[in-house]
Motif scaffolding. Structure first.
Motif, PDB file in Angstrom:
ATOM      1  N   PRO A 117       0.805  -1.222   0.000  1.00 51.35           N
ATOM      2  CA  PRO A 117       0.000   0.000   0.000  1.00 51.35           C
ATOM      3  C   PRO A 117       0.839   1.273   0.000  1.00 51.35           C
ATOM      4  N   ALA A 118       1.937   1.281   0.753  1.00 51.69           N
ATOM      5  CA  ALA A 118       2.788   2.464   0.779  1.00 51.69           C
ATOM      6  C   ALA A 118       3.421   2.722  -0.587  1.00 51.69           C
ATOM      7  N   THR A 119       3.820   1.666  -1.291  1.00 49.70           N
ATOM      8  CA  THR A 119       4.404   1.807  -2.623  1.00 49.70           C
ATOM      9  C   THR A 119       3.383   2.376  -3.596  1.00 49.70           C
ATOM     10  N   ALA A 120       2.151   1.864  -3.536  1.00 46.71           N
ATOM     11  CA  ALA A 120       1.101   2.356  -4.429  1.00 46.71           C
ATOM     12  C   ALA A 120       0.820   3.836  -4.180  1.00 46.71           C
ATOM     13  N   GLY A 121       0.786   4.228  -2.912  1.00 47.22           N
ATOM     14  CA  GLY A 121       0.573   5.641  -2.602  1.00 47.22           C
ATOM     15  C   GLY A 121       1.702   6.521  -3.092  1.00 47.22           C
ATOM     16  N   TYR A 122       2.931   6.033  -2.942  1.00 51.78           N
ATOM     17  CA  TYR A 122       4.098   6.794  -3.403  1.00 51.78           C
ATOM     18  C   TYR A 122       4.071   6.994  -4.913  1.00 51.78           C
ATOM     19  N   VAL A 123       3.763   5.932  -5.669  1.00 54.93           N
ATOM     20  CA  VAL A 123       3.723   6.057  -7.130  1.00 54.93           C
ATOM     21  C   VAL A 123       2.618   7.015  -7.563  1.00 54.93           C
ATOM     22  N   LYS A 124       1.464   6.929  -6.929  1.00 59.19           N
ATOM     23  CA  LYS A 124       0.357   7.831  -7.282  1.00 59.19           C
ATOM     24  C   LYS A 124       0.742   9.293  -7.053  1.00 59.19           C
ATOM     25  N   ASP A 125       1.316   9.584  -5.880  1.00 58.66           N
ATOM     26  CA  ASP A 125       1.713  10.957  -5.569  1.00 58.66           C
ATOM     27  C   ASP A 125       2.831  11.436  -6.500  1.00 58.66           C
ATOM     28  N   ALA A 126       3.783  10.553  -6.807  1.00 59.60           N
ATOM     29  CA  ALA A 126       4.905  10.932  -7.670  1.00 59.60           C
ATOM     30  C   ALA A 126       4.421  11.248  -9.087  1.00 59.60           C
ATOM     31  N   LEU A 127       3.491  10.455  -9.612  1.00 58.96           N
ATOM     32  CA  LEU A 127       2.959  10.737 -10.948  1.00 58.96           C
ATOM     33  C   LEU A 127       2.202  12.060 -10.969  1.00 58.96           C
ATOM     34  N   ALA A 128       1.487  12.369  -9.895  1.00 55.35           N
ATOM     35  CA  ALA A 128       0.786  13.656  -9.819  1.00 55.35           C
ATOM     36  C   ALA A 128       1.775  14.816  -9.809  1.00 55.35           C
ATOM     37  N   LYS A 129       2.884  14.671  -9.068  1.00 53.53           N
ATOM     38  CA  LYS A 129       3.900  15.727  -9.043  1.00 53.53           C
ATOM     39  C   LYS A 129       4.569  15.877 -10.403  1.00 53.53           C
ATOM     40  N   ALA A 130       4.832  14.759 -11.064  1.00 51.72           N
ATOM     41  CA  ALA A 130       5.437  14.817 -12.399  1.00 51.72           C
ATOM     42  C   ALA A 130       4.514  15.534 -13.378  1.00 51.72           C
ATOM     43  N   ASN A 131       3.220  15.331 -13.242  1.00 49.51           N
ATOM     44  CA  ASN A 131       2.263  16.017 -14.103  1.00 49.51           C
ATOM     45  C   ASN A 131       2.243  17.517 -13.819  1.00 49.51           C
ATOM     46  N   GLU A 132       2.346  17.885 -12.534  1.00 54.67           N
ATOM     47  CA  GLU A 132       2.381  19.306 -12.178  1.00 54.67           C
ATOM     48  C   GLU A 132       3.633  19.982 -12.731  1.00 54.67           C
ATOM     49  N   ARG A 133       4.736  19.255 -12.726  1.00 52.41           N
ATOM     50  CA  ARG A 133       5.991  19.819 -13.222  1.00 52.41           C
ATOM     51  C   ARG A 133       6.123  19.674 -14.741  1.00 52.41           C
ATOM     52  N   ARG A 134       5.105  19.068 -15.374  1.00 51.17           N
ATOM     53  CA  ARG A 134       5.082  18.892 -16.826  1.00 51.17           C
ATOM     54  C   ARG A 134       6.357  18.212 -17.323  1.00 51.17           C
ATOM     55  N   ALA A 135       6.678  17.119 -16.695  1.00 53.39           N
ATOM     56  CA  ALA A 135       7.869  16.364 -17.085  1.00 53.39           C
ATOM     57  C   ALA A 135       7.683  15.762 -18.468  1.00 53.39           C
ATOM     58  N   GLU A 136       8.768  15.584 -19.169  1.00 55.04           N
ATOM     59  CA  GLU A 136       8.732  14.982 -20.498  1.00 55.04           C
ATOM     60  C   GLU A 136       8.424  13.496 -20.402  1.00 55.04           C
ATOM     61  N   VAL A 137       8.999  12.861 -19.409  1.00 56.45           N
ATOM     62  CA  VAL A 137       8.818  11.429 -19.246  1.00 56.45           C
ATOM     63  C   VAL A 137       9.086  11.077 -17.794  1.00 56.45           C
TER      64      VAL A 137
END
Length: 467
Positions: A45-65
């Motif tokens: 569960p902690a891993t799933a939460g971390y990946v979800k939050d990290a993808l949201a941050k990457a979207n906010e920062r408009r990462a290329e990949v």
């Protein structure tokens, strides 16, 4: 003069217009970022939460990949599906990368790698063994081909094994359908994916590339970004994205302290230990009210342990047996009996063995932890019985029996009655003998609230009522 100034202003404006596209391009190029999400260890569960939050941050920062770096033995199916859902819904291309050399993406890691837009591995890595481990068989479900002693397949279909468990077949078929759908979505080898589920097959990096299980092999993230530069991927919603990652800036999205804390307490062994500390703390607090610290620490640990269990797939029958064992230990602490204590140990050990529904990698309860916990409870019972044995063999400390043989100082005496002082208290006393104030006597017995005293040779008033 005005003509010269006008000419100069026009030249500056033209230069600004000429260089503005280059500046914008340079800025855009520098703004491209490749952010790394690292998944190390068991997936929960902690891993799933971390990946979800990290993808949201990457979207906010408009990462290329986003590079999802994997090094995992597998984990819980529920958490794996959450991660896959987030990857499929991501508006930013996700590159699955098994790294560094020596790493592996086994079990749940294989499913996640299949879900990523681009799959890559470092040399010296492997993936596979995607059989649902909670089923308990390396080749669960459907009929398998038996082999003879030489390892060749037997042709007689009548000798082929049949499914022994309908639930096993259902779970296996569900896992096969899931990984095949991911393979078809990304254009990868679906047949080998099914083999990884049914037969727990594994592949090295080079073999995976030849079998069209992954897209490329890269030694490090920089080489990976160079190889995927210019590729076209389809992200959520059917939109296509042309990757420009050759000169992208590499960054990391580390888990926050909450995710790190949850990953620690979500470990079954840690959750189990927190429960034990909580129970022991409450037992000590009830045994000696007012200590405060054991009660506070025990309550906090008990709540954390219950919260961790809430995140894990537990067997409530096992939890009930553990709680019954703990209750029996508590009863044993206050009313010692051998039967209650032994019953508590048996219930506790059986409950610990049954506590978790799955045997996913990283989510097994250690036998060492169970053994140490049982030994601690056995030690507690031994201490209780030893204390009880000493108390029974030792002299009485309360009641009439505790008063016998005590020394007392006569305060006043008239006829055959008077008052004596012993153990810091003034008592009414009687005797067949006559005494003088200050004389030392011995308590023979006690009747109601009156001491029956007698003369004790060898004692003087200066001894002050010492025993």
């Amino acid at each position: 003069m005005q003509t010269v100034q006008a000419t100069l202003v026009a030249a500056i404006a033209a230069a600004a217009l000429a260089f503005s596209p280059l500046s914008a391009a340079a800025t855009g190029e520098n703004s491209r970022a490749a952010l790394i999400i690292s998944v190390d260890g068991a997936i929960g569960p902690a891993t799933a939460g971390y990946v979800k939050d990290a993808l949201a941050k990457a979207n906010e920062r408009r990462a290329e990949v986003v590079i999802l770096r994997l090094n995992t033995p597998g984990g819980l199916a529920t958490s794996m599906r959450e991660i896959i859902a987030d990857v499929l819904a991501s508006s930013i291309p996700v590159v699955g990368y098994v790294s560094p050399s020596g790493a592996h993406a086994a079990s749940a890691g294989t499913y996640i790698l299949y879900a990523t837009h681009i799959a890559a591995m470092a040399p010296g890595t492997n993936l596979g063994a995607a059989t649902p481990v909670q089923i308990g068989s390396p080749v669960p479900g459907l009929p398998s081909k038996p082999t003879d002693k030489d390892g060749k397949d037997k042709k007689d279909s009548a000798q082929q094994t049949e499914p022994t468990d309908a639930m096993t077949a259902k779970m296996t078929n569900d896992a096969v359908a899931s990984i095949r759908s991911l393979a078809e979505l990304r254009g990868r080898n679906a047949d080998w994916a099914e083999k990884a589920v049914r037969e727990a097959a594994s592949l090295s990096a080079s073999a995976a590339l030849q079998a069209n299980v992954i897209d490329l092999i890269a030694r490090n993230p920089t080489e990976l970004l160079k190889q995927i530069d210019g590729r076209v991927v389809e992200i959520a919603g059917g939109e296509t994205r042309h990757l420009a990652t050759k000169d992208a800036t590499i960054g990391a999205l580390d888990p926050g302290w909450i995710s790190q804390f949850l990953s620690v307490i979500a470990d079954p062994n840690v959750a189990f230990i927190l429960l034990l500390v909580g129970v022991y703390g409450l037992i000590f607090e009830f045994a000696s009210p007012g200590a405060i610290a054991p009660g506070v620490v025990g309550t906090i640990c008990l709540l954390l342990g219950l919260y961790a269990l809430n995140m894990l797939p537990i067997n409530y029958a096992g939890l009930a047996l553990m709680l019954l064992g703990i209750a029996l230990f508590t009863i044993e602490a206050f009313t010692p009996t051998a039967i209650v204590g032994i019953g508590g140990i048996i219930a506790f050990v059986l409950g610990a063995m049954m506590l978790f529904k799955v045997e996913a990698p990283g989510y097994r309860l250690s036998w060492w932890v169970i053994g140490i916990a049982a030994a601690m409870f056995i030690g507690l019972i031994v201490v209780i019985f030893s204390s009880l044995r000493r108390a029974r063999k030792g002299p009485a400390r309360v009641g009439a029996q505790a008063m016998r043989g005590l020394s007392a100082e006569v305060l006043d005496w008239a006829d055959r009655e008077g008052h004596v002082f012993t153990q810091g208290e003034r008592w009414q006393a009687r005797s067949a003998e006559a005494f003088r104030p200050g004389e030392m006597v011995e308590v023979a017995s006690i009747m109601d609230l009156t001491l029956m005293v007698r003369r004790r040779p060898g004692l003087t008033a200066g001894e002050g009522g010492a025993r």
